[in-house]
Scaffold this motif. Structure first.
Motif, PDB file in Angstrom:
ATOM      1  N   LEU A  60     -73.569 -53.395  10.431  1.00 34.53           N
ATOM      2  CA  LEU A  60     -72.755 -54.443   9.818  1.00 34.53           C
ATOM      3  C   LEU A  60     -72.556 -54.152   8.338  1.00 34.53           C
ATOM      4  N   PRO A  61     -71.448 -54.567   7.751  1.00 33.51           N
ATOM      5  CA  PRO A  61     -70.343 -55.277   8.413  1.00 33.51           C
ATOM      6  C   PRO A  61     -69.441 -54.342   9.202  1.00 33.51           C
ATOM      7  N   VAL A  62     -68.690 -54.912  10.125  1.00 32.77           N
ATOM      8  CA  VAL A  62     -67.663 -54.179  10.862  1.00 32.77           C
ATOM      9  C   VAL A  62     -66.406 -54.136  10.004  1.00 32.77           C
ATOM     10  N   LYS A  63     -65.854 -52.947   9.838  1.00 33.04           N
ATOM     11  CA  LYS A  63     -64.649 -52.802   9.022  1.00 33.04           C
ATOM     12  C   LYS A  63     -63.777 -51.690   9.565  1.00 33.04           C
ATOM     13  N   THR A  64     -62.492 -51.966   9.774  1.00 40.08           N
ATOM     14  CA  THR A  64     -61.574 -50.943  10.266  1.00 40.08           C
ATOM     15  C   THR A  64     -61.368 -49.875   9.196  1.00 40.08           C
ATOM     16  N   LYS A  65     -61.187 -48.647   9.640  1.00 42.52           N
ATOM     17  CA  LYS A  65     -61.100 -47.514   8.726  1.00 42.52           C
ATOM     18  C   LYS A  65     -59.752 -47.462   8.002  1.00 42.52           C
ATOM     19  N   ALA A  66     -59.784 -46.902   6.830  1.00 45.58           N
ATOM     20  CA  ALA A  66     -58.559 -46.717   6.048  1.00 45.58           C
ATOM     21  C   ALA A  66     -57.767 -45.532   6.593  1.00 45.58           C
ATOM     22  N   LYS A  67     -56.458 -45.564   6.376  1.00 42.79           N
ATOM     23  CA  LYS A  67     -55.622 -44.440   6.783  1.00 42.79           C
ATOM     24  C   LYS A  67     -55.822 -43.255   5.843  1.00 42.79           C
ATOM     25  N   LYS A  68     -55.478 -42.063   6.350  1.00 37.32           N
ATOM     26  CA  LYS A  68     -55.545 -40.869   5.512  1.00 37.32           C
ATOM     27  C   LYS A  68     -54.405 -40.854   4.496  1.00 37.32           C
ATOM     28  N   GLN A  69     -54.668 -40.197   3.379  1.00 42.50           N
ATOM     29  CA  GLN A  69     -53.646 -40.148   2.315  1.00 42.50           C
ATOM     30  C   GLN A  69     -52.589 -39.082   2.606  1.00 42.50           C
ATOM     31  N   ARG A  70     -51.354 -39.358   2.133  1.00 41.48           N
ATOM     32  CA  ARG A  70     -50.308 -38.353   2.151  1.00 41.48           C
ATOM     33  C   ARG A  70     -50.530 -37.374   1.002  1.00 41.48           C
ATOM     34  N   ILE A  71     -50.211 -36.089   1.237  1.00 43.49           N
ATOM     35  CA  ILE A  71     -50.302 -35.093   0.172  1.00 43.49           C
ATOM     36  C   ILE A  71     -48.911 -34.859  -0.406  1.00 43.49           C
ATOM     37  N   ILE A  72     -48.776 -34.987  -1.710  1.00 41.58           N
ATOM     38  CA  ILE A  72     -47.485 -34.763  -2.375  1.00 41.58           C
ATOM     39  C   ILE A  72     -47.651 -33.679  -3.435  1.00 41.58           C
ATOM     40  N   PRO A  73     -46.951 -32.537  -3.252  1.00 42.49           N
ATOM     41  CA  PRO A  73     -47.043 -31.452  -4.240  1.00 42.49           C
ATOM     42  C   PRO A  73     -46.060 -31.657  -5.397  1.00 42.49           C
ATOM     43  N   TYR A  74     -46.520 -31.384  -6.597  1.00 38.72           N
ATOM     44  CA  TYR A  74     -45.672 -31.441  -7.784  1.00 38.72           C
ATOM     45  C   TYR A  74     -45.831 -30.164  -8.599  1.00 38.72           C
ATOM     46  N   ILE A  75     -44.747 -29.795  -9.292  1.00 37.32           N
ATOM     47  CA  ILE A  75     -44.832 -28.802 -10.357  1.00 37.32           C
ATOM     48  C   ILE A  75     -44.924 -29.560 -11.677  1.00 37.32           C
ATOM     49  N   ILE A  76     -45.961 -29.268 -12.445  1.00 36.34           N
ATOM     50  CA  ILE A  76     -46.109 -29.874 -13.770  1.00 36.34           C
ATOM     51  C   ILE A  76     -45.560 -28.908 -14.812  1.00 36.34           C
ATOM     52  N   LEU A  77     -44.709 -29.404 -15.697  1.00 36.03           N
ATOM     53  CA  LEU A  77     -44.145 -28.568 -16.749  1.00 36.03           C
ATOM     54  C   LEU A  77     -44.682 -29.009 -18.112  1.00 36.03           C
ATOM     55  N   LEU A  78     -45.454 -28.121 -18.731  1.00 40.02           N
ATOM     56  CA  LEU A  78     -45.932 -28.371 -20.092  1.00 40.02           C
ATOM     57  C   LEU A  78     -44.881 -27.801 -21.045  1.00 40.02           C
ATOM     58  N   VAL A  79     -43.868 -28.614 -21.296  1.00 42.10           N
ATOM     59  CA  VAL A  79     -42.695 -28.139 -22.049  1.00 42.10           C
ATOM     60  C   VAL A  79     -42.958 -28.229 -23.547  1.00 42.10           C
ATOM     61  N   ARG A  80     -42.725 -27.101 -24.231  1.00 35.72           N
ATOM     62  CA  ARG A  80     -42.965 -27.033 -25.669  1.00 35.72           C
ATOM     63  C   ARG A  80     -41.683 -26.603 -26.381  1.00 35.72           C
ATOM     64  N   ASN A  81     -41.453 -27.104 -27.575  1.00 35.48           N
ATOM     65  CA  ASN A  81     -40.289 -26.658 -28.346  1.00 35.48           C
ATOM     66  C   ASN A  81     -40.718 -25.688 -29.444  1.00 35.48           C
ATOM     67  N   SER A  82     -39.764 -25.267 -30.266  1.00 34.16           N
ATOM     68  CA  SER A  82     -40.052 -24.260 -31.286  1.00 34.16           C
ATOM     69  C   SER A  82     -40.981 -24.783 -32.373  1.00 34.16           C
ATOM     70  N   LYS A  83     -41.060 -26.105 -32.509  1.00 32.27           N
ATOM     71  CA  LYS A  83     -41.956 -26.705 -33.502  1.00 32.27           C
ATOM     72  C   LYS A  83     -43.349 -26.984 -32.936  1.00 32.27           C
ATOM     73  N   ASN A  84     -43.591 -26.428 -31.740  1.00 32.85           N
ATOM     74  CA  ASN A  84     -44.901 -26.559 -31.118  1.00 32.85           C
ATOM     75  C   ASN A  84     -45.220 -28.004 -30.717  1.00 32.85           C
ATOM     76  N   GLU A  85     -44.170 -28.757 -30.395  1.00 30.29           N
ATOM     77  CA  GLU A  85     -44.370 -30.124 -29.891  1.00 30.29           C
ATOM     78  C   GLU A  85     -44.191 -30.131 -28.376  1.00 30.29           C
ATOM     79  N   TYR A  86     -44.904 -31.012 -27.710  1.00 33.04           N
ATOM     80  CA  TYR A  86     -44.832 -31.117 -26.256  1.00 33.04           C
ATOM     81  C   TYR A  86     -43.983 -32.309 -25.840  1.00 33.04           C
TER      82      TYR A  86
END
Length: 357
Positions: free
Chosen positions: A226-252
């Motif tokens: 106890l306690p009795v509890k129904t299980k949670a669903k599995k998570q979806r996997i979502i792929p992303y590309i992360i871009l660490l974009v920088r300019n000539s002044k070294n700002e992100y």
DNA sequence: AAGCCGGGGAC
DNA sequence: GTCCCAGGCTT
């Protein structure tokens, strides 16, 4: 006496054993120093789905920065989110500030002690309402959380699924029957303290439990079931590309997320949902989405970030832009040293080690 | 009723 | 990997 399918219990003896244990063993927590309804409120919001040890440092910092209802009501939302950074469920912070403003404008800055008025505030559900009413205002209201359902599912041998709404209401009626009306604050906190320290989800410490003789599950030897509890669903996997974009002044380049939904109003590095876009159209998508011309560079690393309902699979690339002006309101150029003034999700904080010099 | 909404720690 | 944590809001 307790009705329905639950077992009977000696109410006075149970209260005495529970409260006696609590007064001798309760933890010295920062929100237990006084009964300030504002501090009780803040602590209860932070403690939603969050362990005590995690909350403690956040609570100290938050109260130091926003000592009163009026201070929080007058604050910038970005400052509130920055104080909440890393705690998760950021709608809690936005709702709390929204509700605090409502308390100032409608109730003269005093937390309502009327249950309907209190429960109508943003982010104050049945549990938090009962917790504030009992702990700050000493009203005999139930405050049923996961601890309370676990403790009473065992003590009363309740075998219904605690994920169901009707089961939670059943426990509320049990608490209304069993609550110690001379000190409802201590009663509610004692049940939760017992759940956190003794009546734990796995391997409960029944041999040192102050209410062992009242516990029907222990008597039947099924406390681990106890306690009795129904299980949670599995998570979806979502792929992303992360871009660490920088300019000539070294700002992100960082982007402010939408004002609703996941991680609302927090900041992030550019995220490309690569499954929908495809590698061939990556730079074109960034241009069509943000009006931004970028050159993708080399891969710097990868991260997996798990949420309760989904998983981000993140491949991190450096990127460059020659643009001086940002054509999109969501975007901002920020020096590396100034990133820390913005609230970021933990996943994006972890990317900062891949930033250049 | 079910899905959405974070992050961490215990096991 | 699993579970769940002093839950609430939206659909």
């Amino acid at each position: 006496m307790i009705k329905k399918n639950a077992q009977y219990i000696d109410k006075g003896s149970f209260q005495q054993d529970l409260l006696g244990w609590y007064h001798a063993n309760k933890r010295d927590l920062p929100w237990r120093k006084d009964q300030d309804p504002y501090k009780v409120w803040v602590s209860e919001i932070m403690l939603q789905q969050t362990k005590v040890d995690t909350v403690i440092p956040y609570f100290y910092r938050f109260i130091e920065k926003f000592p009163t209802i009026h201070a929080l009501a007058a604050a910038e939302q970005q400052d509130v989110l920055k104080a909440w950074e890393g705690l998760g469920y950021y709608s809690r912070a936005r709702n709390l500030q929204n509700a605090v403003k409502e308390v100032v404008s409608s109730y003269g800055g005093e937390v309502p002690r009327n249950p309907d008025e209190l429960g109508a505030l943003k982010g104050v559900g049945p549990y938090t309402k009962g917790a504030i009413l009992s702990i700050a205002y000493n009203q005999p209201e139930p405050a049923v959380d996961g601890n309370v359902m676990r403790v009473f599912s065992r003590v009363l041998k309740v075998e219904e699924d605690i994920a169901l709404q009707k089961t939670k209401k059943l426990f509320e009626s049990h608490v209304r029957e069993l609550i110690y009306e001379d000190d409802p604050s201590s009663f509610n906190q004692a049940v939760m303290e017992l759940g956190a320290l003794i009546c734990t989800p796995k391997s409960p410490s029944c041999m040192i439990c102050p209410v062992q003789i009242h516990c029907s599950a222990f008597k039947a030897g099924i406390q681990e079931d106890l306690p009795v509890k129904t299980k949670a669903k599995k998570q979806r996997i979502i792929p992303y590309i992360i871009l660490l974009v920088r300019n000539s002044k070294n700002e992100y380049i960082i982007e402010k997320r939408a004002e609703n939904g996941l991680l609302a109003n927090l900041w992030q590095f550019l995220m490309v949902p690569i499954n929908e876009i495809g590698w061939d159209h990556l730079e074109n998508w960034v241009y069509s989405e943000y009006g931004l011309k970028v050159k993708i560079g080399t891969k710097k690393g990868k991260l997996k970030h798990v949420f309760s309902h989904l998983i981000w699979q993140l491949d991190i690339y450096e990127a460059a832009t020659e643009q001086e002006q940002l054509p999109d309101d969501r975007l901002l150029f920020v020096e590396k040293g100034n990133l820390e003034s913005f609230p970021f999700p933990v996943s994006h904080q972890k990317m900062m080690k891949y930033l250049g010099e």
